[in-house]
Design an enzyme around this catalytic site. Sequence first.
Site, PDB file in Angstrom:
ATOM      1  N   CYS A  51      38.289  59.378  31.803  1.00 11.33           N
ATOM      2  CA  CYS A  51      38.312  60.446  30.795  1.00 11.33           C
ATOM      3  C   CYS A  51      38.910  60.009  29.459  1.00 11.33           C
ATOM      4  CB  CYS A  51      39.073  61.651  31.333  1.00 11.33           C
ATOM      5  SG  CYS A  51      38.446  62.212  32.932  1.00 11.33           S
TER       6      CYS A  51
ATOM      7  N   HIS B  52      33.906  69.171  29.349  1.00 12.39           N
ATOM      8  CA  HIS B  52      34.440  67.811  29.406  1.00 12.39           C
ATOM      9  C   HIS B  52      33.384  66.796  29.853  1.00 12.39           C
ATOM     10  CE1 HIS B  52      36.901  64.403  30.202  1.00 12.39           C
ATOM     11  NE2 HIS B  52      37.112  64.630  31.484  1.00 12.39           N
TER      12      HIS B  52
ATOM     13  N   CYS C 224      44.790  62.621  30.103  1.00 15.15           N
ATOM     14  CA  CYS C 224      44.926  61.977  31.401  1.00 15.15           C
ATOM     15  C   CYS C 224      43.570  61.384  31.757  1.00 15.15           C
ATOM     16  CB  CYS C 224      45.356  62.981  32.463  1.00 15.15           C
ATOM     17  SG  CYS C 224      44.150  64.333  32.684  1.00 15.15           S
TER      18      CYS C 224
END
Length: 436
Positions: free
Chosen positions: A99, A392, A422
Amino acid sequence: MSDRQQVTNARGERIAIVAGLRTPFAKQATAFHGISALDMGKMVVNELLVRSELDPKLIEQLVYGQVVQMPAAPNIAREIVLGTGMDVSTDAYSVTRACATSFQSAVNVAESIMTGNIEIGIAGGADSSSVLPIGVSKKLAHALVDLNKARTFGQKLQIFRRLGIKDLLPVPPAVAEYSTGLSMGQTAEQMAKTYNISRADQDALAHRSHTLANETWASGHLRDEVMVAHVPPYKQFIERDNNIRENSDLASYAKLRPAFDKKHGSVTAANSTPLTDGASAIILMSEGRAKALGYQPIGYIKSYAFTAIDVWQDMLMGPSYATPLALKRAGMELEDLTLIEMHEAFAAQTLANMQMFASKKFAEEKLGRNRAIGDIDMSKFNVLGGSLAYGHPFAATGTRLITQVCRELKRRGGGTGLATACAAGGLGAAMIVEVE
């Protein structure tokens, strides 16, 4: 030796973020159903070049990321170069850091500028959860390799006889962490229990995120940083993120059942990010080159940091480790920041990090600091909403955060901002930008 990070080239020029753009973000199998990450990447990079009125031939390097890799085009960066009119000699390579992928692509381009190897580059990332690399079972894969070597019909028949019906079924991409077998949702559930984060607090954060994101879209603030996407067969277009709840009602969040721990859990679909399709990109230049070309940068990179922690317990604590390092390298404290953008993978993960920012015990035991990172001022935190609302697409989130915080700081008259995330594998990323 100084702890300060010098994010400049040999001439002392800062690294300028000249422009940023993204596609709208769309939930899996909706507006971008059937559109690959590569196609979305080409779409956003091409539009970014057009809007910036920048000659594609001036781009010296493109670093781009993708988390869900497609075997047909393993180097997405090179394919974007070839598909957007850049010079064929343009350096291009792909990265992946879960990510935090487009944080990494941005830093790689910035470091190329810092060393003097280039003056202009593009960074970003794209992911599709709708176009996936569907695999085959290990037994079938083994058999297919053997079939290539088999010479007679009898040999081929013997290979097929080793297979059962189940061996022929398609295998979807893994959603669990390779090392632990835990999904990100299970990790978020683990963190909710570790830090005693209530279902009510998680739902409240999700409601806040959707409400602010909806207000932001209504204000028109995102129109210059989100393109209108036209997709085949070109009968429709998408101009807005389609995960945002336009009339978010806090009471409705309580109706959803836990998704990962059915009996004792608190993490639900409503307080988690959905699987999302989308792409984003930024243009980076040396300060001098940006000035020579007549650009007014939306921001400058002041510092950055990447960290890694153990994956077995609460591995989505990346912001709590990367942020203090980025602050130290910038010579700043948390309270010095004008805005804070933290990736909201899950409400539980976000709240856990916010809690640890304020914890002196965490700072002493985990960071070797004698004081907490600091209490987060909610008037500075994710002021336009966050990933819980926008969605996302794994590799696209980093440069979405960077662009969004820079442009919001610009609207407010300047200042400094933090973008942090994160990532799977216990990874963390943080970047501090300054805007004039």
